[in-house]
Write an enzyme that holds these catalytic residues in place. Structure first.
Site, mmCIF file in Angstrom:
data_model
loop_
_atom_site.group_PDB
_atom_site.id
_atom_site.type_symbol
_atom_site.label_atom_id
_atom_site.label_comp_id
_atom_site.label_asym_id
_atom_site.label_seq_id
_atom_site.Cartn_x
_atom_site.Cartn_y
_atom_site.Cartn_z
ATOM 1 N N SER A 328 0.808 -1.209 0.000
ATOM 2 C CA SER A 328 0.000 0.000 0.000
ATOM 3 C C SER A 328 0.846 1.266 0.000
ATOM 4 O O SER A 328 1.451 1.606 -0.994
ATOM 5 C CB SER A 328 -0.973 -0.020 1.184
ATOM 6 O OG SER A 328 -1.913 -1.042 1.012
ATOM 7 N N ASP A 339 9.702 5.613 -10.362
ATOM 8 C CA ASP A 339 9.281 6.186 -11.643
ATOM 9 C C ASP A 339 9.998 7.497 -11.941
ATOM 10 O O ASP A 339 10.319 7.794 -13.100
ATOM 11 C CB ASP A 339 7.760 6.402 -11.644
ATOM 12 C CG ASP A 339 6.998 5.123 -11.954
ATOM 13 O OD1 ASP A 339 7.630 4.060 -12.050
ATOM 14 O OD2 ASP A 339 5.755 5.175 -12.104
ATOM 15 N N LYS A 353 -0.652 -4.409 -3.461
ATOM 16 C CA LYS A 353 -1.936 -3.925 -2.971
ATOM 17 C C LYS A 353 -2.232 -2.596 -3.641
ATOM 18 O O LYS A 353 -1.719 -1.570 -3.251
ATOM 19 C CB LYS A 353 -1.890 -3.771 -1.458
ATOM 20 C CG LYS A 353 -3.096 -3.091 -0.843
ATOM 21 C CD LYS A 353 -4.351 -3.921 -1.012
ATOM 22 C CE LYS A 353 -5.502 -3.329 -0.210
ATOM 23 N NZ LYS A 353 -5.855 -1.984 -0.629
#
Length: 418
Positions: A328, A339, A353
């Site tokens: 999470s 990224d 998740k």
């Protein structure tokens, strides 16, 4: 488990051994709102006069009984049969009522959507503040098996030797095959000082082993930090809550006082998540006002969440440690830094998740947590069931663990020192 709390979106992977008593109840097939006094619940068969509405993935196999309209009086027939014939007498009608509500949510087949009784709601609210009674481990369903997502450090679960990705075969001798998450939680949770025995299987075991664990009051400090002898800052984030950003601020102040910090290691291993706002705030210390995570809602709309800075850590060489217990909020932070190429991710693939839950408080003190969205990394990648793949994959084996070795941390230190 991602969910929204007033003014906050909370993304805990699973409930920290939250007790939900009653999982039975009524299953209905339609997707129309049930009105007071409505006698017929609409099914999904579009070839009948049903007004059940549209059905996603209509070509999938839907049992015939879910396609037809049903008489809601069937609910009362079952209610009365239980009252009249069940072996135990004088079952409180409130127990049947809350069990039915729990069953409605359980019928969704989503382990992250749960109905909480008033008692469960209060315990849940206490737990997300970092205080609860239990063994100190998060559990979830993976491949339809009850799984230890993460044992919290310095808790009975960790001290007993439980590890992320352990499978719970039995609880106090009760086979967990087909057991719901709610039922497992209710059996594992208990008062401080009492014991629970978990029968555990993990990779490397020839057969399951019993772990006897004494429950305790669990208090979780969400973030700690320390410095190596050669001035590398190691920040351990155990979860994301209201205290995480203030504690990180204190850590950053300490870092700024050091003259020659070589870099920062952010340890997210076994971090099950927490508040989305908190994870975004932490990510903003590296990413500033860049996109951190986006949500895709049921109607297809997307909601973007950006950081706000201040960008106090972007100039430091950073390594993020993750493992199967990172979920999470941990995946949001790791995914954003990966990224934007702001950190090197080291360890093993994360839990996976990628859904968001909304928590609605009801008038009697109960509440309902429902999955309302999926979330995506800045590059638009969903990590649901896939997890964040490390830039450098390295495991921490059972042998390493038993010998107090940590090749993942060793690798992180090696990267910083280059």
């Amino acid at each position: 488990m991602n969910f929204k709390i007033p003014q906050k979106i909370s993304i805990w992977i699973v409930i920290i051994l939250l007790l939900v008593f009653f999982t039975g109840g009524v299953l209905v097939g339609g997707n129309k709102y049930l009105q007071k006094g409505q006698a017929v619940i609409r099914g999904t068969d579009l070839n009948t006069t049903s007004t059940g509405g549209t059905v996603e993935n209509i070509n999938a196999k839907i049992p015939d009984y879910l396609k037809k309209d049903v008489d809601f009086n069937l609910f009362w027939d079952v209610w009365n049969l239980v009252k009249d014939k069940y072996y135990k007498k004088d079952i409180p009608e409130t127990q049947l009522f809350y069990g039915a509500l729990s069953g409605i949510v359980a019928s969704l087949g989503d382990p992250y959507s749960v109905f909480f009784t008033p008692k469960d709601t209060k315990e849940f609210q206490d737990e997300i503040k970092g205080n609860f009674e239990g063994i100190g481990a998060e559990i979830g369903l993976k491949d339809n098996r009850l799984t230890i997502v993460a044992p919290l450090p310095d808790t009975p679960a960790a001290q007993a030797g439980l590890r992320a990705n352990d499978f719970i075969v039995a609880i106090d001798g009760k086979d967990t095959t087909g057991m719901t998450l709610d039922r497992a939680v209710s059996m594992i949770r208990g008062k401080s000082g009492t014991e629970v025995t978990l029968n555990i299987f993990r990779t490397g075991f020839s057969q399951p082993k019993d772990f006897k664990i004494k429950r305790a009051v669990i208090t979780v400090k969400s973030l700690t930090w320390e410095f190596t002898d050669d001035n590398i800052a190691v920040i351990k984030i155990r979860q994301f809550n209201d205290n995480t950003e203030p504690l990180l601020n204190d850590a950053i102040i300490d870092i700024s006082k050091k003259k020659e910090i070589k870099g920062i290691i952010v340890d997210l291993r076994n971090n099950p998540g927490g508040y989305l706002d908190s994870a975004i705030d932490v990510a903003g210390e590296w990413a500033g006002d860049k996109l951190i995570v986006s949500e895709k809602m049921r109607n297809g709309d997307s909601v973007e969440h950006k950081g706000a800075g201040p960008i106090r850590l972007a100039g430091y060489k950073t390594v993020v440690l993750v493992n199967k217990g990172s979920a999470s909020g941990s995946e949001i932070l790791a995914g954003a830094l990966k990224d934007w190429q702001l950190a090197t991710i080291v360890g093993t693939k994360t839990f996976g998740k990628g859904s968001v839950q909304d928590l609605t408080n009801l008038k009697d003190g109960s509440s309902i947590k429902l999955t309302i969205a999926k979330w995506f990394t800045p590059k638009g990648t969903s990590i649901e069931d896939e997890g964040i793949k490390p830039d450098i994959e390295i495991d921490l084996t059972e042998e390493d663990y038993n010998k107090n070795k940590d090749p993942q941390m060793d690798k992180a230190l090696e990267i910083i020192r280059k």
